[in-house]
Design a protein around this motif. Structure first.
Motif, mmCIF file in Angstrom:
data_model
loop_
_atom_site.group_PDB
_atom_site.id
_atom_site.type_symbol
_atom_site.label_atom_id
_atom_site.label_comp_id
_atom_site.label_asym_id
_atom_site.label_seq_id
_atom_site.Cartn_x
_atom_site.Cartn_y
_atom_site.Cartn_z
ATOM 1 N N ALA A 1 0.820 -1.209 0.000
ATOM 2 C CA ALA A 1 0.000 0.000 0.000
ATOM 3 C C ALA A 1 0.855 1.260 0.000
ATOM 4 O O ALA A 1 0.479 2.265 -0.627
ATOM 5 N N TYR A 2 2.003 1.244 0.691
ATOM 6 C CA TYR A 2 2.872 2.425 0.719
ATOM 7 C C TYR A 2 3.267 2.849 -0.693
ATOM 8 O O TYR A 2 3.474 4.043 -0.954
ATOM 9 N N THR A 3 3.456 1.897 -1.583
ATOM 10 C CA THR A 3 3.891 2.222 -2.945
ATOM 11 C C THR A 3 2.758 2.732 -3.820
ATOM 12 O O THR A 3 3.010 3.202 -4.940
ATOM 13 N N GLY A 4 1.515 2.609 -3.355
ATOM 14 C CA GLY A 4 0.359 2.959 -4.169
ATOM 15 C C GLY A 4 -0.178 1.787 -4.961
ATOM 16 O O GLY A 4 -1.195 1.930 -5.657
ATOM 17 N N ALA A 5 0.473 0.632 -4.886
ATOM 18 C CA ALA A 5 -0.005 -0.564 -5.575
ATOM 19 C C ALA A 5 -1.159 -1.195 -4.794
ATOM 20 O O ALA A 5 -1.457 -0.806 -3.656
ATOM 21 N N THR A 6 -1.782 -2.197 -5.390
ATOM 22 C CA THR A 6 -2.943 -2.860 -4.792
ATOM 23 C C THR A 6 -2.587 -4.276 -4.358
ATOM 24 O O THR A 6 -2.132 -5.076 -5.181
#
Length: 368
Positions: A93-98
């Protein structure tokens, strides 16, 4: 507090820990520079059999750093088991991925490769394999899936230092892998972690991001948004001293699991077993109650006897922030609702194991 209370975990800080820490203090090299940082990294890489190891300040940032090094970001999907500690899911989640959750294998409690196959989409970029409680995932199957679909394979080895699959250490199968050295881990630095890889470029990217994005050949010039994820020299000194005794610590933990297995034989509980062609490092000795309704009464009985326990991790897909597209993962849920982690530190005595086993046997007898 019961002075005879048996905790779930207590680190073994023998060997050269005090001598190395005192050397740091005497030299004044207590921050992220000093000889122990490089020595710990080199020794750790050699121990598990990888080319590169970059130390960091904890296991969660190790996961974030690994994903950053791979370029994981918004729009990407990363497949991860739902039965895990929350850190790998948060790092995604920190990376913006799902994060895309998959179920577990009943036999080993690890992520199910067939369920991984079912969840691959055009947006999938990586598989994040979490080696749970000291047992390894089926790395041959996961590596084959990653190759077939041209996906990155990341290993979270926070709980699997010293575990092996087909004779190779956990952390040597993926494109990149991470370890945690939190106070309850098999070897500890208090807080700390490591990012390992055989890929020179990934190692350089990880080191670049972990040191505030500092440019290599220009002082105080930063060419990416970086992070302060560095390990201190004192933490590395503790880690190096721990690593020197790693074989001894792992052997004692495996013997502990064997003693539990013998003492709990014949009871209506199930121990987390070692899968074929693996070496389980038994970060935690974990058991399953025969039914979910018996788990908390058994934990209460152990607590009344001065024995601390922990439940298995709650499946992350059941937590509010990750339940947006809720679906059932029946194996993971069944394991989670029935599982208990028993005291698992390497210095646990035979008398203490007898006390724990007797308490469990008495509870089972009353329940029957």
């Amino acid at each position: 507090m019961n002075q005879h209370r048996i905790p779930v975990y207590r680190p073994d800080l023998g060997g050269n820990v005090k001598a190395y820490v005192n050397e740091c203090i005497d030299s004044s090299w207590i921050s992220s520079r000093g000889r122990f940082v490089g020595e710990f990294e080199s020794a750790f890489a050699a121990y598990i059999g990888v080319e590169h190891a970059a130390s960091v300040c904890n296991g969660t940032v190790a996961l974030h750093l690994a994903l950053l090094a791979l370029g994981i970001g918004p729009g990407d999907e990363v497949i991860v088991p739902t039965l895990t500690y929350i850190a790998p899911v948060n790092a995604i989640a920190y990376t913006g991925a799902t994060p895309v959750f998959v179920d577990s294998l009943r036999s080993s409690w690890q992520m199910d490769p067939e369920d991984v196959q079912r969840h691959i989409t055009p947006r999938t970029r990586a598989i994040l394999a979490v080696h749970l409680y000291g047992q390894t995932c089926d790395m041959a199957a996961l590596a084959a899936i990653a190759r077939e679909h041209r996906l990155f394979l990341v290993e979270d080895c926070a709980e699997a230092f010293g575990s092996t699959y087909a004779g190779r250490h956990a952390g040597t199968f993926g494109d990149i892998a991470t370890f945690s050295f939190f106070g309850n881990k098999t070897i500890t630095t208090g807080e700390g972690g490591m990012v390992v890889t055989n890929d020179k470029t990934l190692n350089e990217r990880a080191r670049h991001f972990k040191g505030q994005g500092l440019a290599a050949h220009r002082e105080y010039w930063h060419d990416v948004v970086g992070y302060n994820y560095r390990m201190t020299n004192i933490a590395a000194a503790i880690g190096l001293a721990q690593l020197e005794r790693a074989d001894e610590i792992i052997a004692r933990k495996r013997d502990l699991a064997l003693q539990y297995t013998r003492r709990l034989a014949g009871l209506p509980i199930e121990l987390h077993a070692e899968a074929p062609d693996t070496r389980h490092s038994y970060w935690m000795v974990s058991i399953l109650a025969d039914r979910a309704e018996a788990r908390e009464p058994l934990r209460n009985a152990l607590a009344e006897a001065g024995i601390e326990t922990r439940p298995l991790f709650y499946p992350v897909h059941t937590m509010p922030m990750y339940a947006r597209s809720y679906r059932k993962h029946p194996v993971a849920e069944d394991l989670a609702w029935r599982g208990i982690n028993l005291p698992s530190w390497p210095g646990l005595s035979g008398e203490q194991i007898d006390h724990i086993a007797h308490t469990i046997a008495s509870f089972c007898s009353r329940s029957a």
